[in-house]
Design a protein around this motif. Structure first.
Motif, PDB file in Angstrom:
ATOM      1  N   ILE A 254      -2.719  13.521   6.798  1.00  0.00           N
ATOM      2  CA  ILE A 254      -1.423  12.850   6.659  1.00  0.00           C
ATOM      3  C   ILE A 254      -1.505  11.360   7.001  1.00  0.00           C
ATOM      4  O   ILE A 254      -1.009  10.517   6.240  1.00  0.00           O
ATOM      5  CB  ILE A 254      -0.350  13.566   7.512  1.00  0.00           C
ATOM      6  CG1 ILE A 254      -0.027  14.929   6.897  1.00  0.00           C
ATOM      7  CG2 ILE A 254       0.916  12.717   7.610  1.00  0.00           C
ATOM      8  CD1 ILE A 254       1.001  15.726   7.676  1.00  0.00           C
ATOM      9  N   PRO A 255      -2.129  10.963   8.138  1.00  0.00           N
ATOM     10  CA  PRO A 255      -2.277   9.521   8.381  1.00  0.00           C
ATOM     11  C   PRO A 255      -3.051   8.799   7.280  1.00  0.00           C
ATOM     12  O   PRO A 255      -2.701   7.671   6.916  1.00  0.00           O
ATOM     13  CB  PRO A 255      -3.028   9.465   9.722  1.00  0.00           C
ATOM     14  CG  PRO A 255      -2.679  10.742  10.405  1.00  0.00           C
ATOM     15  CD  PRO A 255      -2.586  11.754   9.298  1.00  0.00           C
ATOM     16  N   LEU A 256      -4.084   9.445   6.724  1.00  0.00           N
ATOM     17  CA  LEU A 256      -4.847   8.817   5.642  1.00  0.00           C
ATOM     18  C   LEU A 256      -3.995   8.659   4.386  1.00  0.00           C
ATOM     19  O   LEU A 256      -4.082   7.630   3.692  1.00  0.00           O
ATOM     20  CB  LEU A 256      -6.097   9.638   5.335  1.00  0.00           C
ATOM     21  CG  LEU A 256      -7.237   9.539   6.347  1.00  0.00           C
ATOM     22  CD1 LEU A 256      -8.379  10.479   5.965  1.00  0.00           C
ATOM     23  CD2 LEU A 256      -7.754   8.104   6.440  1.00  0.00           C
ATOM     24  N   LEU A 257      -3.177   9.651   4.079  1.00  0.00           N
ATOM     25  CA  LEU A 257      -2.286   9.542   2.918  1.00  0.00           C
ATOM     26  C   LEU A 257      -1.259   8.438   3.121  1.00  0.00           C
ATOM     27  O   LEU A 257      -0.957   7.678   2.189  1.00  0.00           O
ATOM     28  CB  LEU A 257      -1.587  10.885   2.669  1.00  0.00           C
ATOM     29  CG  LEU A 257      -2.459  12.023   2.119  1.00  0.00           C
ATOM     30  CD1 LEU A 257      -1.667  13.312   2.068  1.00  0.00           C
ATOM     31  CD2 LEU A 257      -2.995  11.668   0.740  1.00  0.00           C
ATOM     32  N   ASN A 258      -0.710   8.344   4.320  1.00  0.00           N
ATOM     33  CA  ASN A 258       0.241   7.267   4.614  1.00  0.00           C
ATOM     34  C   ASN A 258      -0.411   5.901   4.467  1.00  0.00           C
ATOM     35  O   ASN A 258       0.178   4.966   3.901  1.00  0.00           O
ATOM     36  CB  ASN A 258       0.794   7.430   6.031  1.00  0.00           C
ATOM     37  CG  ASN A 258       1.715   8.622   6.159  1.00  0.00           C
ATOM     38  OD1 ASN A 258       2.346   9.039   5.199  1.00  0.00           O
ATOM     39  ND2 ASN A 258       1.786   9.198   7.347  1.00  0.00           N
ATOM     40  N   LEU A 259      -1.638   5.777   4.980  1.00  0.00           N
ATOM     41  CA  LEU A 259      -2.363   4.509   4.867  1.00  0.00           C
ATOM     42  C   LEU A 259      -2.661   4.198   3.415  1.00  0.00           C
ATOM     43  O   LEU A 259      -2.507   3.045   2.970  1.00  0.00           O
ATOM     44  CB  LEU A 259      -3.653   4.585   5.680  1.00  0.00           C
ATOM     45  CG  LEU A 259      -4.585   3.376   5.584  1.00  0.00           C
ATOM     46  CD1 LEU A 259      -3.894   2.114   6.080  1.00  0.00           C
ATOM     47  CD2 LEU A 259      -5.868   3.622   6.379  1.00  0.00           C
ATOM     48  N   ALA A 260      -3.094   5.204   2.657  1.00  0.00           N
ATOM     49  CA  ALA A 260      -3.410   4.982   1.241  1.00  0.00           C
ATOM     50  C   ALA A 260      -2.172   4.533   0.476  1.00  0.00           C
ATOM     51  O   ALA A 260      -2.241   3.638  -0.389  1.00  0.00           O
ATOM     52  CB  ALA A 260      -3.986   6.257   0.630  1.00  0.00           C
ATOM     53  N   ALA A 261      -1.010   5.127   0.792  1.00  0.00           N
ATOM     54  CA  ALA A 261       0.227   4.732   0.123  1.00  0.00           C
ATOM     55  C   ALA A 261       0.588   3.286   0.449  1.00  0.00           C
ATOM     56  O   ALA A 261       0.998   2.511  -0.430  1.00  0.00           O
ATOM     57  CB  ALA A 261       1.359   5.672   0.534  1.00  0.00           C
ATOM     58  N   ALA A 262       0.420   2.913   1.720  1.00  0.00           N
ATOM     59  CA  ALA A 262       0.718   1.532   2.121  1.00  0.00           C
ATOM     60  C   ALA A 262      -0.211   0.547   1.413  1.00  0.00           C
ATOM     61  O   ALA A 262       0.228  -0.510   0.935  1.00  0.00           O
ATOM     62  CB  ALA A 262       0.584   1.388   3.637  1.00  0.00           C
ATOM     63  N   LEU A 263      -1.505   0.884   1.332  1.00  0.00           N
ATOM     64  CA  LEU A 263      -2.459  -0.005   0.668  1.00  0.00           C
ATOM     65  C   LEU A 263      -2.209  -0.061  -0.829  1.00  0.00           C
ATOM     66  O   LEU A 263      -2.408  -1.113  -1.466  1.00  0.00           O
ATOM     67  CB  LEU A 263      -3.889   0.455   0.956  1.00  0.00           C
ATOM     68  CG  LEU A 263      -4.339   0.342   2.415  1.00  0.00           C
ATOM     69  CD1 LEU A 263      -5.763   0.856   2.583  1.00  0.00           C
ATOM     70  CD2 LEU A 263      -4.256  -1.105   2.907  1.00  0.00           C
ATOM     71  N   LEU A 264      -1.774   1.053  -1.421  1.00  0.00           N
ATOM     72  CA  LEU A 264      -1.472   1.057  -2.857  1.00  0.00           C
ATOM     73  C   LEU A 264      -0.307   0.136  -3.167  1.00  0.00           C
ATOM     74  O   LEU A 264      -0.368  -0.681  -4.098  1.00  0.00           O
ATOM     75  CB  LEU A 264      -1.150   2.488  -3.307  1.00  0.00           C
ATOM     76  CG  LEU A 264      -0.769   2.655  -4.786  1.00  0.00           C
ATOM     77  CD1 LEU A 264      -1.919   2.232  -5.686  1.00  0.00           C
ATOM     78  CD2 LEU A 264      -0.363   4.094  -5.079  1.00  0.00           C
ATOM     79  N   VAL A 265       0.772   0.230  -2.385  1.00  0.00           N
ATOM     80  CA  VAL A 265       1.920  -0.658  -2.586  1.00  0.00           C
ATOM     81  C   VAL A 265       1.514  -2.108  -2.344  1.00  0.00           C
ATOM     82  O   VAL A 265       1.908  -3.014  -3.085  1.00  0.00           O
ATOM     83  CB  VAL A 265       3.090  -0.247  -1.669  1.00  0.00           C
ATOM     84  CG1 VAL A 265       4.239  -1.235  -1.781  1.00  0.00           C
ATOM     85  CG2 VAL A 265       3.564   1.167  -2.008  1.00  0.00           C
ATOM     86  N   SER A 266       0.700  -2.336  -1.305  1.00  0.00           N
ATOM     87  CA  SER A 266       0.227  -3.698  -1.025  1.00  0.00           C
ATOM     88  C   SER A 266      -0.611  -4.223  -2.187  1.00  0.00           C
ATOM     89  O   SER A 266      -0.514  -5.402  -2.560  1.00  0.00           O
ATOM     90  CB  SER A 266      -0.603  -3.704   0.262  1.00  0.00           C
ATOM     91  OG  SER A 266       0.143  -3.230   1.358  1.00  0.00           O
TER      92      SER A 266
END
Length: 372
Positions: free
Chosen positions: A17-29
């Motif tokens: 879950i933390p990795l998915l949250n980080l990936a989503a943040a980096l994708l939007v960035s």
């Protein structure tokens, strides 16, 4: 039962879950970077290169990491008791007062290793004392800990500004700051410590408070999972009715937990005041207390997770500066926006992927049960 309360495998809850949250943040960035006409992959390269690609960058990354470990642990300890300590900023700020008093009193007379224990105790005691007031108000008067802790942040700003202008400012100086500490009030830098053993390292503000931060992680792990007090804290945070039925003193748990939380936040001052700046400055906390909330959420309030999340935010701080230098179209404000996106997905939207994962693992468990 809600998706938030459903149990997931530990590797999913603490890792996926933390990795998915980080990936989503980096994708939007990455989409934001793409919109301004820059290559997101190049931006990632400079972010990683600037934070981990050379020894000086690693030193700066770990220097920022140290601050986030302390403030993340502070939030985590309170969270285990079901409390949201949003006052780490003020507790770290007032903790600097304890460090400063010890250093100003002793730096003329003794070496740093004699001053250091007094500075450490001063940071913890002043941070704990600042957290004890909101804790008392909740335990004895029913005030909400979120409201009182965030209000005490603003009180700490005014208190420290007054002290720096009226008490600690040197005659003839226009700067609201204490005098610079002598050698007896300065923590050695890690590159200096390495030099004592003949190891050459690049200069950076990384200092011995990093070791204290790692020891604080061990302390929190032992406290929460290996002591009676830790069991009481977790019981109180999970089910207050069960804690009452077990005969636990709820007021005592609230006050002690918040004091430990505030003491950990106060220890952050060791890194900034005694380690890097060697004096008490105005606004030296600069948001580390608030980032600690995201660190604790991303790290699932576990010391190991907090260390990993702190390194991530240390990379964003140090690598972001390098990224803004190498790719001028990505301004410092955009770097702050990227950091904000990580905080958003790690904190406010941390349950975004949980419902889907609960459905996946629940259906998988049901299918396995039917096959059996």
């Amino acid at each position: 039962m809600s998706a938030q309360s459903e149990k997931l495998p530990r590797w999913v809850d603490y890792g996926l879950i933390p990795l998915l949250n980080l990936a989503a943040a980096l994708l939007v960035s990455g989409l934001v970077v793409l919109l301004i006409g820059e290559n997101p992959l190049e931006a990632v390269y400079w972010l990683v290169q600037g934070s981990l690609g050379y020894s000086e960058g690693i030193g700066f990354t770990l220097y920022y990491t140290t601050n986030f470990i302390f403030t993340g642990l502070a939030v985590a300890v309170a969270a285990h008791a079901g409390m949201f300590n949003i006052g780490g900023e003020g507790q770290a700020y007032v903790g600097g007062l304890g460090v400063t008093l010890a250093c100003l009193a002793l730096d003329h007379y003794v070496p740093w290793y004699v001053t250091f224990p007094f500075a450490l105790i001063g940071a913890a005691v002043f941070g704990a004392a600042w957290a004890a007031i909101p804790a008392y108000l909740q335990a004895k008067r029913g005030s909400h800990i979120v409201i009182t802790t965030i209000m005490f942040n603003f009180i700490s700003y005014s208190l420290m500004a007054y002290l720096l202008v009226r008490v600690f400012k040197q005659p003839g100086s226009m700067q609201p700051e204490s005098r610079t500490f002598l050698e007896g009030g300065r923590l050695p830098f890690i590159h200096d410590v390495a030099g004592w053993f003949g190891i050459e390292m690049a200069s950076s503000p990384l200092n011995l408070s990093f070791v204290v931060a790692l020891l604080a992680c061990v302390f929190v792990w032992a406290l929460i999972w290996r002591t009676r007090l830790g069991y009481a804290i977790r019981t109180f945070g999970t089910n207050q009715d069960a804690a009452v039925y077990a005969g636990m003193n709820l007021s005592r748990i609230i006050i002690i937990t918040m004091m430990i939380s505030g003491g950990l936040a106060g220890l952050m001052a060791l890194n900034e005041v005694m380690g890097a700046q060697n004096r008490l400055l105005l606004d030296y906390v600069t948001g580390y207390g608030f980032v600690g909330i995201a660190v604790a959420l991303m790290g699932r309030s576990h010391p190991v997770g907090i260390i990993m999340a702190s390194i991530l935010f240390g990379m964003l701080y140090q690598g972001g500066a390098e990224l803004a230098f190498e790719m001028p179209k990505i301004t410092r404000d955009m770097i702050i926006s990227i950091q904000g996106l990580v905080i958003l997905f790690a904190g406010a939207m941390e349950h975004m992927f949980r419902p889907a994962l609960v459905r996946i693992f629940t259906s998988r468990h049901d299918d396995l049960g039917q096959e059996a």
